[in-house]
Design a protein around this motif. Structure first.
Motif, mmCIF file in Angstrom:
data_model
loop_
_atom_site.group_PDB
_atom_site.id
_atom_site.type_symbol
_atom_site.label_atom_id
_atom_site.label_comp_id
_atom_site.label_asym_id
_atom_site.label_seq_id
_atom_site.Cartn_x
_atom_site.Cartn_y
_atom_site.Cartn_z
ATOM 1 N N ASP A 1 66.992 -1.575 -4.322
ATOM 2 C CA ASP A 1 65.972 -1.203 -3.352
ATOM 3 C C ASP A 1 65.924 0.322 -3.254
ATOM 4 O OD1 ASP A 1 68.383 -0.856 -2.087
ATOM 5 O OD2 ASP A 1 67.737 -1.674 -0.160
ATOM 6 N N PRO A 2 64.896 0.875 -2.639
ATOM 7 C CA PRO A 2 64.762 2.338 -2.581
ATOM 8 C C PRO A 2 65.953 3.022 -1.912
ATOM 9 C CG PRO A 2 62.701 1.317 -1.973
ATOM 10 C CD PRO A 2 63.706 0.211 -2.107
ATOM 11 N N GLY A 3 66.560 2.393 -0.931
ATOM 12 C CA GLY A 3 67.713 2.993 -0.261
ATOM 13 C C GLY A 3 68.896 3.144 -1.200
ATOM 14 N N LEU A 4 69.167 2.116 -1.987
ATOM 15 C CA LEU A 4 70.271 2.174 -2.938
ATOM 16 C C LEU A 4 69.969 3.169 -4.061
ATOM 17 C CD1 LEU A 4 73.007 1.101 -3.835
ATOM 18 C CD2 LEU A 4 71.796 -0.688 -5.089
ATOM 19 N N GLY A 5 68.730 3.215 -4.512
ATOM 20 C CA GLY A 5 68.344 4.173 -5.545
ATOM 21 C C GLY A 5 68.505 5.602 -5.069
ATOM 22 N N ILE B 1 71.057 8.483 -6.571
ATOM 23 C CA ILE B 1 70.574 9.802 -6.982
ATOM 24 C C ILE B 1 71.294 10.897 -6.190
ATOM 25 C CG2 ILE B 1 68.568 11.337 -6.953
ATOM 26 C CD1 ILE B 1 66.867 8.879 -7.625
ATOM 27 N N GLN B 2 71.488 10.684 -4.878
ATOM 28 C CA GLN B 2 72.180 11.665 -4.058
ATOM 29 C C GLN B 2 73.628 11.832 -4.503
ATOM 30 O OE1 GLN B 2 72.175 10.692 0.084
ATOM 31 N NE2 GLN B 2 73.227 12.556 0.694
ATOM 32 N N SER B 3 74.275 10.745 -4.878
ATOM 33 C CA SER B 3 75.652 10.825 -5.358
ATOM 34 C C SER B 3 75.746 11.593 -6.669
ATOM 35 C CB SER B 3 76.226 9.419 -5.550
ATOM 36 O OG SER B 3 76.222 8.721 -4.343
ATOM 37 N N VAL B 4 74.810 11.377 -7.558
ATOM 38 C CA VAL B 4 74.813 12.083 -8.841
ATOM 39 C C VAL B 4 74.578 13.577 -8.629
ATOM 40 C CG1 VAL B 4 73.548 12.362 -11.017
ATOM 41 C CG2 VAL B 4 74.145 10.075 -10.209
ATOM 42 N N VAL B 5 73.610 13.930 -7.782
ATOM 43 C CA VAL B 5 73.317 15.340 -7.517
ATOM 44 C C VAL B 5 74.518 16.015 -6.842
ATOM 45 C CG1 VAL B 5 71.860 16.902 -6.153
ATOM 46 C CG2 VAL B 5 70.824 15.050 -7.457
ATOM 47 N N ALA B 6 75.141 15.333 -5.886
ATOM 48 C CA ALA B 6 76.313 15.903 -5.211
ATOM 49 C C ALA B 6 77.473 16.068 -6.186
ATOM 50 C CB ALA B 6 76.720 15.017 -4.046
ATOM 51 N N GLY B 7 77.654 15.126 -7.083
ATOM 52 C CA GLY B 7 78.717 15.231 -8.077
ATOM 53 C C GLY B 7 78.507 16.401 -9.016
ATOM 54 N N VAL B 8 77.280 16.603 -9.462
ATOM 55 C CA VAL B 8 76.972 17.728 -10.348
ATOM 56 C C VAL B 8 77.186 19.051 -9.618
ATOM 57 C CG1 VAL B 8 75.086 18.897 -11.582
ATOM 58 C CG2 VAL B 8 75.402 16.440 -11.836
#
Length: 65
Positions: free
Chosen positions: A7-11, A15-22
């Motif tokens: 769902d959009p919330g999980l997506g 995405i937020q986790s990937v950006v924060a990790g980078v």
């Protein structure tokens, strides 16, 4: 067969986790590289950064009249 539904919330969370990790990796590596450069003496000290500036000439209060 398993069908996965994002769902959009999980997506957005993924995405937020990937950006924060980078961002975390970039900031951490920048800090580590700075410490390595200062250890080997490749970075100027803060005192050396302002040696080229002549404060008496650029300060309007100290101008000769």
């Amino acid at each position: 067969m398993y069908s996965l539904y994002f769902d959009p919330g999980l997506g957005a969370m993924i995405i937020q986790s990937v950006v924060a990790g980078v961002a975390a990796v970039l900031l951490f590596s920048k800090n580590v590289l700075y410490k390595i450069k200062t250890f080997f003496g490749l970075v100027k000290d803060e005192e050396d950064l302002f040696d080229d500036i002549n404060v008496k000439d650029s300060d309007p209060e100290n101008k000769p009249e």
